[in-house]
Design a protein around this motif. Structure first.
Motif, PDB file in Angstrom:
ATOM      1  N   ALA A   8       0.838  -1.202   0.000  1.00  0.00           N
ATOM      2  CA  ALA A   8       0.000   0.000   0.000  1.00  0.00           C
ATOM      3  C   ALA A   8       0.869   1.246   0.000  1.00  0.00           C
ATOM      4  N   ASP A   9       0.833   1.989  -1.096  1.00  0.00           N
ATOM      5  CA  ASP A   9       1.620   3.225  -1.220  1.00  0.00           C
ATOM      6  C   ASP A   9       0.981   4.074  -2.302  1.00  0.00           C
ATOM      7  N   ASP A  10       0.835   5.380  -2.063  1.00  0.00           N
ATOM      8  CA  ASP A  10       0.179   6.233  -3.049  1.00  0.00           C
ATOM      9  C   ASP A  10       1.083   6.617  -4.218  1.00  0.00           C
ATOM     10  N   GLU A  11       2.378   6.345  -4.114  1.00  0.00           N
ATOM     11  CA  GLU A  11       3.293   6.614  -5.227  1.00  0.00           C
ATOM     12  C   GLU A  11       3.313   5.408  -6.155  1.00  0.00           C
ATOM     13  N   ASP A  12       2.880   5.620  -7.402  1.00  0.00           N
ATOM     14  CA  ASP A  12       2.809   4.510  -8.352  1.00  0.00           C
ATOM     15  C   ASP A  12       4.149   3.804  -8.513  1.00  0.00           C
ATOM     16  N   ALA A  13       5.216   4.591  -8.650  1.00  0.00           N
ATOM     17  CA  ALA A  13       6.538   4.003  -8.886  1.00  0.00           C
ATOM     18  C   ALA A  13       6.961   3.100  -7.736  1.00  0.00           C
ATOM     19  N   VAL A  14       6.651   3.523  -6.512  1.00  0.00           N
ATOM     20  CA  VAL A  14       7.016   2.734  -5.337  1.00  0.00           C
ATOM     21  C   VAL A  14       6.140   1.487  -5.238  1.00  0.00           C
ATOM     22  N   ARG A  15       4.833   1.688  -5.307  1.00  0.00           N
ATOM     23  CA  ARG A  15       3.879   0.585  -5.141  1.00  0.00           C
ATOM     24  C   ARG A  15       4.078  -0.497  -6.211  1.00  0.00           C
ATOM     25  N   TYR A  21       9.009  -6.222  -8.237  1.00  0.00           N
ATOM     26  CA  TYR A  21      10.303  -6.770  -7.835  1.00  0.00           C
ATOM     27  C   TYR A  21      10.117  -8.048  -7.025  1.00  0.00           C
ATOM     28  N   ILE A  22       9.171  -8.039  -6.114  1.00  0.00           N
ATOM     29  CA  ILE A  22       8.923  -9.224  -5.289  1.00  0.00           C
ATOM     30  C   ILE A  22       8.412 -10.378  -6.146  1.00  0.00           C
ATOM     31  N   LYS A  23       7.516 -10.081  -7.088  1.00  0.00           N
ATOM     32  CA  LYS A  23       7.014 -11.127  -7.984  1.00  0.00           C
ATOM     33  C   LYS A  23       8.132 -11.770  -8.790  1.00  0.00           C
ATOM     34  N   LEU A  24       9.075 -10.928  -9.223  1.00  0.00           N
ATOM     35  CA  LEU A  24      10.165 -11.417 -10.068  1.00  0.00           C
ATOM     36  C   LEU A  24      11.191 -12.240  -9.308  1.00  0.00           C
ATOM     37  N   HIS A  25      11.336 -11.960  -8.009  1.00  0.00           N
ATOM     38  CA  HIS A  25      12.432 -12.568  -7.272  1.00  0.00           C
ATOM     39  C   HIS A  25      12.034 -13.626  -6.250  1.00  0.00           C
ATOM     40  N   THR A  26      10.755 -13.902  -6.120  1.00  0.00           N
ATOM     41  CA  THR A  26      10.344 -14.992  -5.230  1.00  0.00           C
ATOM     42  C   THR A  26       8.983 -15.513  -5.646  1.00  0.00           C
ATOM     43  N   ASP A  27       8.787 -16.804  -5.422  1.00  0.00           N
ATOM     44  CA  ASP A  27       7.480 -17.420  -5.656  1.00  0.00           C
ATOM     45  C   ASP A  27       6.783 -17.698  -4.320  1.00  0.00           C
ATOM     46  N   ARG A  28       7.218 -17.010  -3.283  1.00  0.00           N
ATOM     47  CA  ARG A  28       6.729 -17.300  -1.936  1.00  0.00           C
ATOM     48  C   ARG A  28       5.250 -16.958  -1.758  1.00  0.00           C
ATOM     49  N   PHE A  29       4.767 -15.974  -2.519  1.00  0.00           N
ATOM     50  CA  PHE A  29       3.386 -15.517  -2.323  1.00  0.00           C
ATOM     51  C   PHE A  29       2.496 -15.949  -3.485  1.00  0.00           C
ATOM     52  N   ASP A  30       1.320 -16.464  -3.141  1.00  0.00           N
ATOM     53  CA  ASP A  30       0.349 -16.844  -4.159  1.00  0.00           C
ATOM     54  C   ASP A  30      -0.363 -15.615  -4.729  1.00  0.00           C
ATOM     55  N   ARG A  31      -0.519 -14.597  -3.876  1.00  0.00           N
ATOM     56  CA  ARG A  31      -1.197 -13.375  -4.299  1.00  0.00           C
ATOM     57  C   ARG A  31      -0.454 -12.158  -3.760  1.00  0.00           C
ATOM     58  N   ILE A  32      -0.246 -11.155  -4.629  1.00  0.00           N
ATOM     59  CA  ILE A  32       0.308  -9.878  -4.196  1.00  0.00           C
ATOM     60  C   ILE A  32      -0.682  -8.797  -4.617  1.00  0.00           C
ATOM     61  N   TYR A  33      -1.293  -8.143  -3.646  1.00  0.00           N
ATOM     62  CA  TYR A  33      -2.284  -7.098  -3.901  1.00  0.00           C
ATOM     63  C   TYR A  33      -1.634  -5.727  -3.730  1.00  0.00           C
ATOM     64  N   THR A  34      -2.244  -4.703  -4.327  1.00  0.00           N
ATOM     65  CA  THR A  34      -1.747  -3.335  -4.167  1.00  0.00           C
ATOM     66  C   THR A  34      -2.902  -2.402  -3.799  1.00  0.00           C
ATOM     67  N   ALA A  35      -2.542  -1.296  -3.165  1.00  0.00           N
ATOM     68  CA  ALA A  35      -3.534  -0.273  -2.801  1.00  0.00           C
ATOM     69  C   ALA A  35      -2.876   1.089  -2.934  1.00  0.00           C
ATOM     70  N   GLU A  36      -3.605   2.047  -3.512  1.00  0.00           N
ATOM     71  CA  GLU A  36      -3.004   3.356  -3.767  1.00  0.00           C
ATOM     72  C   GLU A  36      -3.448   4.430  -2.770  1.00  0.00           C
ATOM     73  N   ASN A  37      -4.294   4.069  -1.823  1.00  0.00           N
ATOM     74  CA  ASN A  37      -4.659   5.006  -0.758  1.00  0.00           C
ATOM     75  C   ASN A  37      -5.056   4.206   0.481  1.00  0.00           C
ATOM     76  N   GLY A  38      -5.226   4.902   1.598  1.00  0.00           N
ATOM     77  CA  GLY A  38      -5.500   4.226   2.853  1.00  0.00           C
ATOM     78  C   GLY A  38      -6.819   3.483   2.876  1.00  0.00           C
ATOM     79  N   GLN A  39      -7.851   4.059   2.282  1.00  0.00           N
ATOM     80  CA  GLN A  39      -9.154   3.394   2.274  1.00  0.00           C
ATOM     81  C   GLN A  39      -9.094   2.101   1.469  1.00  0.00           C
ATOM     82  N   GLN A  40      -8.423   2.183   0.329  1.00  0.00           N
ATOM     83  CA  GLN A  40      -8.279   0.987  -0.504  1.00  0.00           C
ATOM     84  C   GLN A  40      -7.479  -0.094   0.232  1.00  0.00           C
ATOM     85  N   ALA A  41      -6.473   0.342   0.986  1.00  0.00           N
ATOM     86  CA  ALA A  41      -5.675  -0.615   1.768  1.00  0.00           C
ATOM     87  C   ALA A  41      -6.545  -1.332   2.792  1.00  0.00           C
ATOM     88  N   LEU A  42      -7.377  -0.556   3.486  1.00  0.00           N
ATOM     89  CA  LEU A  42      -8.255  -1.152   4.495  1.00  0.00           C
ATOM     90  C   LEU A  42      -9.259  -2.108   3.845  1.00  0.00           C
TER      91      LEU A  42
END
Length: 247
Positions: A8-15, A21-42
């Motif tokens: 969760a980060d409002d900066e597109d480049a960071v989020r 990067y995590i998707k490319l370097h590990t298969d540890r997670f089945d799902r990686i979600y993103t959120a661009e604001n606090g409400q979306q994160a919640l």
């Protein structure tokens, strides 16, 4: 059980950069979600119940602290890592009081974020079994240690001397052991590991061939393509076409 991460980060480049990067370097997670604001994160926390949360402290609609407070009150706060800038330390302190496990100061290297996320994943899910090479009977520990070093450093400009030093033997003796117990040499193993990793990148479809070549340790795209074709029987471009046919 699905293993889930939320970034969760409002900066597109960071989020997007962190999640990619995590998707490319590990298969540890089945799902990686993103959120661009606090409400979306919640909302994502409520709907998806991620296990680990990378959370910016200052975001639109709700701050990271508010997200943590509300999620904590609902009893669904993930293991949380706070991301914040120098001028946001007060927010970070509040987040730590609400139960944040770690605090990273922006800008943070992707390698450091990945290392921390994997460490937390080990704590939550247990350590991941690494893919083992066939041991066979009587394979010396030095061979196994050298192979471990190669798997951990394949993307660097590594040498047989470095692998041998890690294993506690000379490069010449390591070459002899490889021939006797594995039937391949140092360069053969390095190239095999690099090309297998390159196949993973090609399957994910995020990077261009020259980017993949650099990622897996080759500084020359032509040499990468030549090595790929030698080991796989087809070029990287042909490999991509085969993947597209299967979709």
């Amino acid at each position: 059980m699905e293993k889930k991460l939320l970034v969760a980060d409002d900066e597109d480049a960071v989020r997007l950069g962190i999640s990619k990067y995590i998707k490319l370097h590990t298969d540890r997670f089945d799902r990686i979600y993103t959120a661009e604001n606090g409400q979306q994160a919640l909302d994502q926390i409520v709907l998806q119940r991620p296990d680990i949360l990378l959370l910016d402290v200052r975001m639109p609609l709700k701050s990271g602290v508010e997200v943590m407070k509300e999620a904590s009150e609902m009893g669904i706060l993930p293991v949380t890592v706070i991301l914040s800038g120098y001028d946001e330390f007060q927010y970070a302190q509040q987040a730590l009081r609400y139960g944040a496990r770690e605090y990273l100061l922006k800008p943070t290297r992707s390698t450091d974020i990945l290392a921390l996320v994997l460490k937390l994943a080990d704590e939550i899910y247990g350590k991941e079994e690494t893919e083992a090479l066939p041991e066979g009977e009587g394979v010396p520990a030095a061979v196994m240690r050298a192979e471990q070093y190669i798997r951990e450093h394949y993307y660097e400009e590594i040498s047989a001397q470095q692998a041998a030093e890690y294993a506690g033997i000379t490069a010449g003796y390591l070459s002899t052991l490889f021939s006797q117990h594995r039937g391949y040499g140092f360069s053969d193993l390095v190239n095999t590991i690099r090309i297998e990793r390159a196949c993973t990148y090609l399957e994910q479809g995020y990077l261009k061939n020259y980017e993949i070549a650099y990622k897996v340790g080759y500084r020359d795209e032509k040499y990468f393509s030549k090595t790929f074709k030698k080991l796989k029987g087809i070029s990287p471009a042909e490999y991509k076409k085969e993947l597209q046919k299967k979709k």
